[in-house]
Design an enzyme around this catalytic site. Structure first.
Site, PDB file in Angstrom:
ATOM      1  CG  ASP A  83      -1.965   0.988   1.283  1.00 56.43           C
ATOM      2  OD1 ASP A  83      -2.423   1.379   0.195  1.00 56.43           O
ATOM      3  OD2 ASP A  83      -2.385   1.399   2.393  1.00 56.43           O
ATOM      4  CB  SER A 216     -12.554   4.099   6.849  1.00 62.66           C
ATOM      5  OG  SER A 216     -11.638   3.028   6.917  1.00 62.66           O
ATOM      6  CG  ASN A 256      -7.101   0.800  -0.692  1.00 65.08           C
ATOM      7  OD1 ASN A 256      -7.436  -0.146  -1.397  1.00 65.08           O
ATOM      8  ND2 ASN A 256      -5.938   1.401  -0.823  1.00 65.08           N
TER       9      ASN A 256
END
Ligand code: G3H
Ligand code: 13P
Ligand code: ZN
Length: 314
Positions: A83, A216, A256
């Site tokens: 990442d 998120s 992600n």
């Protein structure tokens, strides 16, 4: 079954209108929490490791933990991805360490420099059977190694640059900036994402997999628990799950998630510390944290639409 690349996952996700969850791992409990969820939901999985995670846990330990997850779950396709690699050297190191996917994030450099750095990584990675994600446009928020921009809406991916970028670099997927930020403070007021940018890119690059960072949702239950038990995250705000679900149906094939994992673990540890102040056995607070991660990831997999899709991605 060995680690896989994202090739088949993205092909199926694009074709069938879902996205693969890419979850950051930093230790054994986080990895186990995620893996338990994908096993229960029979979902394909991308486990991603940042430079900070490598430094924190040591790559040899993370690799050993992931090897166990792969060996014990032959029915689950698992990719090990770097990442936000910010240099050729870290990407090369990860290819040499057995990663099946790497991200070169040169998005903070000029367009030309971004192309040059991304192509150099592609040349090395492809020669070793490893796929590459690059980034065009800039995200906001705080990361350990790549500083985000203040005004995300002023740094969205320019759809007029994507074809040249992909053709000149040969990357396998592209992270796009559509208004998200890393971390728990993504929006000051209303959450706003530029899905029109995604649609324009999709028209120019039909069939090409895009990646959504900073995805998120900052779940209210964990925010409340953290604040209730002495934490300080009063104005935290994430991407609504409805937007994640909408994104997954578009060309966004990889989503992600890190902050939500951190929040789940932190919330449960805080709860045990506050409600059982005499407790000092780490297993007594790490186990509820790990369980909370599993429940949260299971929910995400359904939002992303990849629950039940493990077999078709093998
Ligand atoms: O995008 C960044 C990820 O949340 C990883 O964060 O560099 O602090 O490990 P980190
Ligand atoms: P969040 O901070 O929204 O979890 O994003 C993580 C991420 O994009 C990792 O690359
Ligand atoms: Zn990111």
């Amino acid at each position: 079954m060995a680690l896989v690349t994202t090739k088949k996952m993205f092909e199926m996700a694009y074709k069938n209108g879902y996205a693969i969850g890419a979850f950051n791992v930093n230790n054994m409990e986080i990895t186990q929490g995620i893996v338990d969820a994908v096993v229960e939901e029979q979902a394909p999985l991308i486990l991603q490791i940042s430079k900070g995670a490598r430094d924190y846990a040591k790559m040899s330990y993370l690799r050993a933990i992931i090897d166990v997850a792969v060996a014990e779950n032959p029915d689950i396709p698992i990719c090990m991805h770097l990442d936000h690699g910010d240099t050729f050297e870290i990407c090369k190191q990860c290819v040499d360490d057995g990663f099946t996917s790497v991200m070169i994030d040169a998005s903070h450099h000029s367009f030309e420099e971004n192309i040059a750095m991304s192509k150099k990584v592609v040349d090395y990675a492809h020669a070793h059977g490893v796929v590459v994600e690059a980034e065009l446009g800039q995200l906001g928020g705080i990361e350990e190694h790549v500083k985000g921009v203040e005004d995300v809406m002023a740094h969205l991916t320019d759809p007029d640059q994507v074809v040249e970028f992909v053709e000149k670099t040969g990357v396998d997927s592209l992270a796009v900036a559509i208004g998200t930020s890393h971390g728990a403070y993504k929006f000051k007021k209303e959450p706003k994402l530029a899905f029109d940018v995604v649609q324009k890119i999709q028209e120019k690059l039909p069939g090409f997999p895009l990646v959504m960072h900073g995805s998120s949702s900052v779940p209210k239950e964990f925010k409340d628990l953290i604040n209730q038990y002495g934490g300080q995250m009063p104005d935290a705000m994430g991407v609504p799950e409805s937007a994640i679900s909408e994104a997954s149906k578009l060309a966004l094939c990889k989503v992600n998630i890190d902050t939500d994992l951190r929040m789940a673990l932190t919330a449960k540890i805080r709860e045990v510390f506050c409600t059982k102040p005499a407790e000092f056995d780490p297993r007594k607070y790490l186990a509820p944290g790990r369980k909370a991660i599993t429940e949260m990831v299971k929910r995400k997999l359904r939002v992303l639409g990849c629950a039940g899709k493990a077999a078709e991605c093998l």
